[in-house]
Motif scaffolding. Sequence first.
Motif, PDB file in Angstrom:
ATOM      1  N   ALA A 182       1.958  15.129   0.049  1.00 39.20           N
ATOM      2  CA  ALA A 182       1.290  15.811   1.162  1.00 39.20           C
ATOM      3  C   ALA A 182       2.214  16.778   1.896  1.00 39.20           C
ATOM      4  O   ALA A 182       1.762  17.537   2.751  1.00 39.20           O
TER       5      ALA A 182
ATOM      6  N   TRP B 145       0.986   3.991  -3.130  1.00 37.81           N
ATOM      7  CA  TRP B 145       0.519   5.356  -2.886  1.00 37.81           C
ATOM      8  C   TRP B 145       1.655   6.317  -2.525  1.00 37.81           C
ATOM      9  O   TRP B 145       1.426   7.397  -2.005  1.00 37.81           O
ATOM     10  N   ARG B 146       2.898   5.903  -2.820  1.00 40.06           N
ATOM     11  CA  ARG B 146       4.072   6.711  -2.452  1.00 40.06           C
ATOM     12  C   ARG B 146       3.973   8.147  -2.981  1.00 40.06           C
ATOM     13  O   ARG B 146       4.183   9.105  -2.253  1.00 40.06           O
TER      14      ARG B 146
ATOM     15  N   THR C 166       1.392   9.949  -3.884  1.00 40.03           N
ATOM     16  CA  THR C 166       0.339  10.687  -3.178  1.00 40.03           C
ATOM     17  C   THR C 166       0.790  11.019  -1.764  1.00 40.03           C
ATOM     18  O   THR C 166       0.599  12.147  -1.291  1.00 40.03           O
ATOM     19  N   SER C 167       1.396  10.068  -1.098  1.00 44.31           N
ATOM     20  CA  SER C 167       1.854  10.279   0.276  1.00 44.31           C
ATOM     21  C   SER C 167       2.905  11.377   0.351  1.00 44.31           C
ATOM     22  O   SER C 167       2.823  12.281   1.188  1.00 44.31           O
TER      23      SER C 167
ATOM     24  N   ASP D  54       0.828  -1.208   0.000  1.00 50.99           N
ATOM     25  CA  ASP D  54       0.000   0.000   0.000  1.00 50.99           C
ATOM     26  C   ASP D  54       0.861   1.256   0.000  1.00 50.99           C
ATOM     27  O   ASP D  54       0.593   2.209  -0.740  1.00 50.99           O
ATOM     28  N   ILE D  55       1.890   1.254   0.834  1.00 51.73           N
ATOM     29  CA  ILE D  55       2.786   2.418   0.898  1.00 51.73           C
ATOM     30  C   ILE D  55       3.439   2.650  -0.455  1.00 51.73           C
ATOM     31  O   ILE D  55       3.488   3.783  -0.957  1.00 51.73           O
TER      32      ILE D  55
END
Length: 108
Positions: A101, A94-95, A97-98, A90-91
């Motif tokens: 932030a 979605w790296r 997107t994460s 998951d990390i």
Amino acid sequence: MTCIEPGPFRTDWAGRSLKQTPSRIDDYAETAGKRMQATAQTSGHQPGDPARAVEAMIRITETDEPPRHLVLGAFGVDAVSKRLHAALADIDAWRKTSLGADFPDGAK
């Protein structure tokens, strides 16, 4: 401090010490009902050896750097590994997107 994370061990926990409700609710037959039945059926056949688990726990008290987590038994190792690999996937997925932030470089 170490968190002990055991898989199923051949103790009396699911044997004569286990007190299950005699009440059965049809709506829960496929979930809680199946779990209660499986617990009762596997009692005494769990793969974990309690004596070996105790030896492992004692061994970590004798080291200068005990692990933060000690997973005991193949079932536990497999379950925790699967959960951690899924979290890492998951990390990774979605790296972008994460990381997006954060404030842009140099922003105050």
